[in-house]
Design an enzyme around this catalytic site. Structure first.
Site, PDB file in Angstrom:
ATOM      1  N   LYS A 202       0.852  -1.188   0.000  1.00  0.00           N
ATOM      2  CA  LYS A 202       0.000   0.000   0.000  1.00  0.00           C
ATOM      3  C   LYS A 202       0.888   1.239   0.000  1.00  0.00           C
ATOM      4  CE  LYS A 202      -3.616   2.452   2.478  1.00  0.00           C
ATOM      5  NZ  LYS A 202      -4.649   2.412   3.517  1.00  0.00           N
ATOM      6  N   ARG A 212     -10.766   9.846   1.814  1.00  0.00           N
ATOM      7  CA  ARG A 212     -10.635  10.471   3.133  1.00  0.00           C
ATOM      8  C   ARG A 212     -11.797  11.425   3.378  1.00  0.00           C
ATOM      9  NH1 ARG A 212      -4.004  11.191   3.001  1.00  0.00           N
ATOM     10  NH2 ARG A 212      -3.587   8.942   2.909  1.00  0.00           N
ATOM     11  N   LYS A 225       1.204  10.091   5.720  1.00  0.00           N
ATOM     12  CA  LYS A 225       1.306   8.687   6.145  1.00  0.00           C
ATOM     13  C   LYS A 225       2.612   8.051   5.648  1.00  0.00           C
ATOM     14  CE  LYS A 225      -3.710   8.052   6.648  1.00  0.00           C
ATOM     15  NZ  LYS A 225      -4.865   7.119   6.557  1.00  0.00           N
ATOM     16  N   LYS A 256      -2.185  -1.430  -3.862  1.00  0.00           N
ATOM     17  CA  LYS A 256      -3.040  -0.255  -3.761  1.00  0.00           C
ATOM     18  C   LYS A 256      -2.227   1.011  -3.794  1.00  0.00           C
ATOM     19  CE  LYS A 256      -6.166   1.886  -0.503  1.00  0.00           C
ATOM     20  NZ  LYS A 256      -6.635   1.899   0.844  1.00  0.00           N
ATOM     21  N   SER A 282     -10.255   5.591  -4.646  1.00  0.00           N
ATOM     22  CA  SER A 282     -11.208   6.688  -4.809  1.00  0.00           C
ATOM     23  C   SER A 282     -10.771   7.717  -5.853  1.00  0.00           C
ATOM     24  CB  SER A 282     -11.431   7.366  -3.463  1.00  0.00           C
ATOM     25  OG  SER A 282     -10.200   7.796  -2.903  1.00  0.00           O
ATOM     26  N   TYR A 321     -15.250   0.910  -6.769  1.00  0.00           N
ATOM     27  CA  TYR A 321     -16.525   1.590  -6.526  1.00  0.00           C
ATOM     28  C   TYR A 321     -17.451   1.446  -7.731  1.00  0.00           C
ATOM     29  CZ  TYR A 321     -13.665   3.383  -2.783  1.00  0.00           C
ATOM     30  OH  TYR A 321     -12.839   3.440  -1.696  1.00  0.00           O
TER      31      TYR A 321
HETATM   32  C1  PBG Z   1      -7.115   3.838   5.455  1.00  0.00           C
HETATM   33  C2  PBG Z   1      -7.611   3.515   4.102  1.00  0.00           C
HETATM   34  C3  PBG Z   1      -7.488   4.352   3.006  1.00  0.00           C
HETATM   35  C4  PBG Z   1      -8.127   3.730   1.946  1.00  0.00           C
HETATM   36  C5  PBG Z   1      -8.620   2.514   2.409  1.00  0.00           C
HETATM   37  N1  PBG Z   1      -8.277   2.387   3.763  1.00  0.00           N
HETATM   38  C6  PBG Z   1      -6.925   5.715   2.877  1.00  0.00           C
HETATM   39  C7  PBG Z   1      -5.629   6.014   3.515  1.00  0.00           C
HETATM   40  O1  PBG Z   1      -4.754   5.164   3.668  1.00  0.00           O
HETATM   41  O2  PBG Z   1      -5.489   7.171   3.878  1.00  0.00           O
HETATM   42  C8  PBG Z   1      -8.231   4.330   0.585  1.00  0.00           C
HETATM   43  C9  PBG Z   1      -9.278   3.831  -0.311  1.00  0.00           C
HETATM   44  C10 PBG Z   1      -9.568   4.727  -1.465  1.00  0.00           C
HETATM   45  O3  PBG Z   1      -8.920   5.763  -1.688  1.00  0.00           O
HETATM   46  O4  PBG Z   1     -10.484   4.386  -2.202  1.00  0.00           O
HETATM   47  N2  PBG Z   1      -6.890   2.824   6.340  1.00  0.00           N
END
Ligand code: PBG
Length: 332
Positions: A202, A212, A225, A256, A282, A321
């Protein structure tokens, strides 16, 4: 294997593209609703289906509406749903205790889906960010996102989700050692058949922006992060993470974001051969929707092409989605 091609005109590669029928015959990859995991957002309240502004077409649903969504997905042939909770700012805390409350939003949503669509595979999210006052996936102590204390909390969260009836636990937190800790706890608690789909590779990505907003974490998040999510410049590190998580007991792994990281998908599949998933996140979704809404691209075609790209890159499936919309088209 090296592709061999006869010299022209013995080889005319256009021959096998001549008609729809021949193209179907030689097609190397397929996309079906079986390949889809649908991420859904749940919130408190009754009878609520509230649009997420930065993700046109995506809703936050109250728990009483999640059963309908699950039945809809089942009717479309979508095998799995992944639950993400939207927690109001006023309910976020520093100790994140809501995360392992047996009756929290996610756990109630798991039960509602279980009841509404018993065959639906229910996947969860394991990370503290929806519950955390500072928006991070782990506890923050003196400005540091602490690893080991976070893992202990993630284990409690995992067990509460398994108790509620989750089929697949989805740790998205990127702490070290969490897979082994979660697997050990699941075995000890009699949840031998609960699967772990590790967000193994990730990346620290700007493509998560709209998510978010959807879970109400953008306002909360302080800093970035980058000390736990991966540097977008790295590939070998992704391989080490996948190797590590599989060795610790992950059943499946995820890459991801999705489309900007198809090289990682291919390398992971070729190297490990494990069930491999990508998350079309997203920001990827929002960009396609924005382009379509402006009439700049054909939204349906780009959606299907983007989903097929994951299959071509070696993924077994994709969190998207677009799942219901794509399934509807694929079923016709
Ligand atoms: C956080 C989490 C995130 C997503 C899924 N779980 C965002 C992040 O790490 O800040 C992102 C999913 C998306 O953008 O569709 N635990």
């Amino acid at each position: 294997m090296k592709p061999t091609v006869a010299p022209f005109p013995a080889a005319r590669l256009r021959r096998t593209r001549k008609s729809g029928a021949i193209r179907a015959l030689v097609r190397e990859n397929t996309l079906t609703p079986d390949d889809l995991i649908w991420p859904v957002f749940v919130r408190e309240g009754d009878g609520i289906e509230e649009p997420v502004a930065s993700m046109p077409g995506v809703m936050r649903r109250s728990v009483d509406r999640i059963g309908d969504a699950a039945r809809e997905a089942a009717a479309l042939g979508i095998p799995a749903i992944c639950i993400f909770p939207y927690i109001e700012q006023s309910l976020k805390t520093e100790d994140c205790a809501g995360a392992w409350d047996p009756d929290n939003l996610s756990n109630r949503a798991i039960r509602a889906i279980r009841t509404a669509a018993p065959d639906m595979v229910v996947m969860t999210d394991v990370a503290l960010d929806p519950y955390n006052i500072n928006g991070h996936d782990g506890f923050v102590v003196d400005g540091e996102i602490v690893n080991d204390a976070t893992v202990e909390a993630l284990v409690k969260m995992t067990l509460a989700q398994a108790e509620a009836g989750a089929d697949i636990i989805g740790p998205s937190d990127m702490m070290d050692g969490r897979i082994a800790a979660m697997r050990g706890a699941l075995e000890a608690a009699g949840h031998q058949n609960v699967m772990i789909l590790s967000y193994a590779a990730k990346y620290a990505s700007a493509f998560y922006g709209p998510f978010r907003d959807a879970v109400g974490a953008s306002g909360a998040l302080t800093g970035d992060k980058n000390t736990y999510q991966m540097d977008p410049a790295n590939t070998d590190e992704a391989m080490r993470l996948v190797q590590r998580d599989l060795a610790e007991g992950a059943d499946m792994v995820m890459i991801k974001p999705g489309m900007p990281y198809l090289d990682i998908c291919r390398r992971v599949k070729d190297t490990f051969g494990a069930p491999t998933f990508a998350y079309q996140v997203s920001g990827e979704y929002a960009m396609i929707q924005a382009g379509a809404q402006n009439g700049w691209i054909d939204g349906e075609k780009v959606m299907l092409e983007s989903l097929m790209a994951f299959k071509r890159a070696g993924c077994d499936g994709v969190l998207s989605y677009f799942a219901p919309e794509a399934a509807r088209i694929l079923n016709n």
